[in-house]
Write a protein that holds these residues in place. Structure first.
Motif, PDB file in Angstrom:
ATOM      1  N   LEU A   6      -8.698 -15.261  -1.479  1.00 55.59           N
ATOM      2  CA  LEU A   6      -8.190 -13.907  -1.687  1.00 55.59           C
ATOM      3  C   LEU A   6      -6.735 -13.869  -1.229  1.00 55.59           C
ATOM      4  CD1 LEU A   6      -8.781 -10.916  -2.432  1.00 55.59           C
ATOM      5  CD2 LEU A   6      -9.434 -10.578  -0.025  1.00 55.59           C
ATOM      6  N   ILE A   7      -5.871 -13.303  -2.057  1.00 59.97           N
ATOM      7  CA  ILE A   7      -4.441 -13.181  -1.755  1.00 59.97           C
ATOM      8  C   ILE A   7      -4.125 -11.719  -1.471  1.00 59.97           C
ATOM      9  CG2 ILE A   7      -2.114 -13.386  -2.716  1.00 59.97           C
ATOM     10  CD1 ILE A   7      -3.194 -15.827  -4.306  1.00 59.97           C
ATOM     11  N   VAL A   8      -3.407 -11.466  -0.369  1.00 58.86           N
ATOM     12  CA  VAL A   8      -3.103 -10.098   0.044  1.00 58.86           C
ATOM     13  C   VAL A   8      -1.618  -9.997   0.394  1.00 58.86           C
ATOM     14  CG1 VAL A   8      -3.763  -8.184   1.547  1.00 58.86           C
ATOM     15  CG2 VAL A   8      -5.420 -10.028   1.075  1.00 58.86           C
ATOM     16  N   ASP A   9      -0.894  -9.168  -0.350  1.00 57.47           N
ATOM     17  CA  ASP A   9       0.525  -8.939  -0.081  1.00 57.47           C
ATOM     18  C   ASP A   9       0.917  -7.644  -0.772  1.00 57.47           C
ATOM     19  OD1 ASP A   9       3.539  -9.161  -0.266  1.00 57.47           O
ATOM     20  OD2 ASP A   9       3.099 -11.087   0.692  1.00 57.47           O
ATOM     21  N   ASP A  10       1.761  -6.854  -0.141  1.00 54.32           N
ATOM     22  CA  ASP A  10       2.169  -5.591  -0.746  1.00 54.32           C
ATOM     23  C   ASP A  10       3.250  -5.768  -1.818  1.00 54.32           C
ATOM     24  OD1 ASP A  10       3.832  -6.287   1.468  1.00 54.32           O
ATOM     25  OD2 ASP A  10       4.631  -4.261   1.548  1.00 54.32           O
ATOM     26  N   GLU A  11       3.789  -6.961  -1.951  1.00 50.26           N
ATOM     27  CA  GLU A  11       4.800  -7.218  -2.978  1.00 50.26           C
ATOM     28  C   GLU A  11       4.145  -7.870  -4.201  1.00 50.26           C
ATOM     29  OE1 GLU A  11       8.561  -8.964  -1.496  1.00 50.26           O
ATOM     30  OE2 GLU A  11       7.585  -8.841   0.474  1.00 50.26           O
ATOM     31  N   PRO A  12       4.150  -7.177  -5.344  1.00 51.54           N
ATOM     32  CA  PRO A  12       3.505  -7.725  -6.546  1.00 51.54           C
ATOM     33  C   PRO A  12       4.025  -9.100  -6.959  1.00 51.54           C
ATOM     34  CG  PRO A  12       4.076  -5.416  -6.885  1.00 51.54           C
ATOM     35  CD  PRO A  12       4.690  -5.838  -5.574  1.00 51.54           C
ATOM     36  N   MET A  13       5.312  -9.336  -6.829  1.00 50.10           N
ATOM     37  CA  MET A  13       5.865 -10.637  -7.231  1.00 50.10           C
ATOM     38  C   MET A  13       5.374 -11.769  -6.325  1.00 50.10           C
ATOM     39  SD  MET A  13       7.393 -10.316 -10.025  1.00 50.10           S
ATOM     40  CE  MET A  13       8.185 -11.897 -10.147  1.00 50.10           C
ATOM     41  N   ILE A  14       5.182 -11.483  -5.053  1.00 46.68           N
ATOM     42  CA  ILE A  14       4.650 -12.496  -4.136  1.00 46.68           C
ATOM     43  C   ILE A  14       3.196 -12.796  -4.495  1.00 46.68           C
ATOM     44  CG2 ILE A  14       4.071 -13.039  -1.739  1.00 46.68           C
ATOM     45  CD1 ILE A  14       7.081 -13.111  -2.294  1.00 46.68           C
ATOM     46  N   ARG A  15       2.419 -11.745  -4.759  1.00 47.46           N
ATOM     47  CA  ARG A  15       1.018 -11.963  -5.161  1.00 47.46           C
ATOM     48  C   ARG A  15       0.952 -12.803  -6.430  1.00 47.46           C
ATOM     49  NH1 ARG A  15       0.517  -6.413  -4.325  1.00 47.46           N
ATOM     50  NH2 ARG A  15       0.008  -6.064  -6.509  1.00 47.46           N
ATOM     51  N   PHE A  16       1.801 -12.467  -7.397  1.00 51.90           N
ATOM     52  CA  PHE A  16       1.822 -13.227  -8.654  1.00 51.90           C
ATOM     53  C   PHE A  16       2.220 -14.680  -8.392  1.00 51.90           C
ATOM     54  CE2 PHE A  16       4.139 -14.996 -12.250  1.00 51.90           C
ATOM     55  CZ  PHE A  16       3.149 -14.943 -13.223  1.00 51.90           C
ATOM     56  N   GLY A  17       3.242 -14.876  -7.588  1.00 49.40           N
ATOM     57  CA  GLY A  17       3.706 -16.237  -7.294  1.00 49.40           C
ATOM     58  C   GLY A  17       2.643 -17.067  -6.601  1.00 49.40           C
ATOM     59  N   LEU A  18       1.987 -16.487  -5.611  1.00 49.03           N
ATOM     60  CA  LEU A  18       0.930 -17.212  -4.902  1.00 49.03           C
ATOM     61  C   LEU A  18      -0.247 -17.507  -5.827  1.00 49.03           C
ATOM     62  CD1 LEU A  18       0.977 -15.232  -1.529  1.00 49.03           C
ATOM     63  CD2 LEU A  18       1.669 -17.622  -1.859  1.00 49.03           C
ATOM     64  N   SER A  19      -0.562 -16.560  -6.688  1.00 51.73           N
ATOM     65  CA  SER A  19      -1.684 -16.741  -7.621  1.00 51.73           C
ATOM     66  C   SER A  19      -1.421 -17.835  -8.639  1.00 51.73           C
ATOM     67  CB  SER A  19      -1.974 -15.438  -8.370  1.00 51.73           C
ATOM     68  OG  SER A  19      -2.370 -14.430  -7.495  1.00 51.73           O
ATOM     69  N   SER A  20      -0.168 -17.923  -9.075  1.00 49.80           N
ATOM     70  CA  SER A  20       0.135 -18.810 -10.203  1.00 49.80           C
ATOM     71  C   SER A  20       0.653 -20.191  -9.812  1.00 49.80           C
ATOM     72  CB  SER A  20       1.150 -18.136 -11.127  1.00 49.80           C
ATOM     73  OG  SER A  20       2.369 -17.916 -10.452  1.00 49.80           O
TER      74      SER A  20
END
Length: 130
Positions: A6-20
């Motif tokens: 599970l990835i948790v961050d309030d910054e959408p770009m960070i979440r996307f980067g970690l996910s991808s």
């Protein structure tokens, strides 16, 4: 069975980067989602459980350190990776020293290889716990 992440961050770009930046299935993981704050993440953790939690420290509603404390109470086996900016670095380092988290990533210098190395280490630790 793959370990859940599970990835948790309030910054959408960070979440996307970690996910991808990791081929999760190829590495033996299931990415069960991402959340914008600790409260939402705790709901997912309570409902589905999680093996690896990758979380920012500073977030609205519930910060990553409180999320980590609560997740560890629910799931003592969970491996936590903190993601922080330079200003949060001391918090992350202290959490690692206390054994609360596995490792930390600094947002400004984070590379995909860093995350891959850390999640592989988490997988090894989870395998050893079994």
């Amino acid at each position: 069975m793959p370990y859940s992440v599970l990835i948790v961050d309030d910054e959408p770009m960070i979440r996307f980067g970690l996910s991808s930046c990791v081929d999760w299935p190829a590495e033996g993981f299931e990415l069960i989602g991402d959340c914008a704050n600790g409260e939402a993440a705790l709901e997912v953790i309570e409902r589905r459980g999680v093996d690896i939690l990758i979380t920012d420290i500073k977030m609205p509603k519930m910060d990553g350190l409180e999320l980590t404390r609560r997740a560890k109470r629910l799931l003592p086996h969970v491996k936590v990776v903190l993601v922080s900016s330079f200003s949060d670095f001391e918090f992350a380092r202290e959490a690692v020293k206390l054994g609360v988290v596995v490792d930390y990533l600094l947002k400004p210098t984070m590379e995909p290889e860093d995350l891959q190395r850390i999640v592989r280490g988490c997988k090894e630790a989870l395998d050893a716990d079994v």
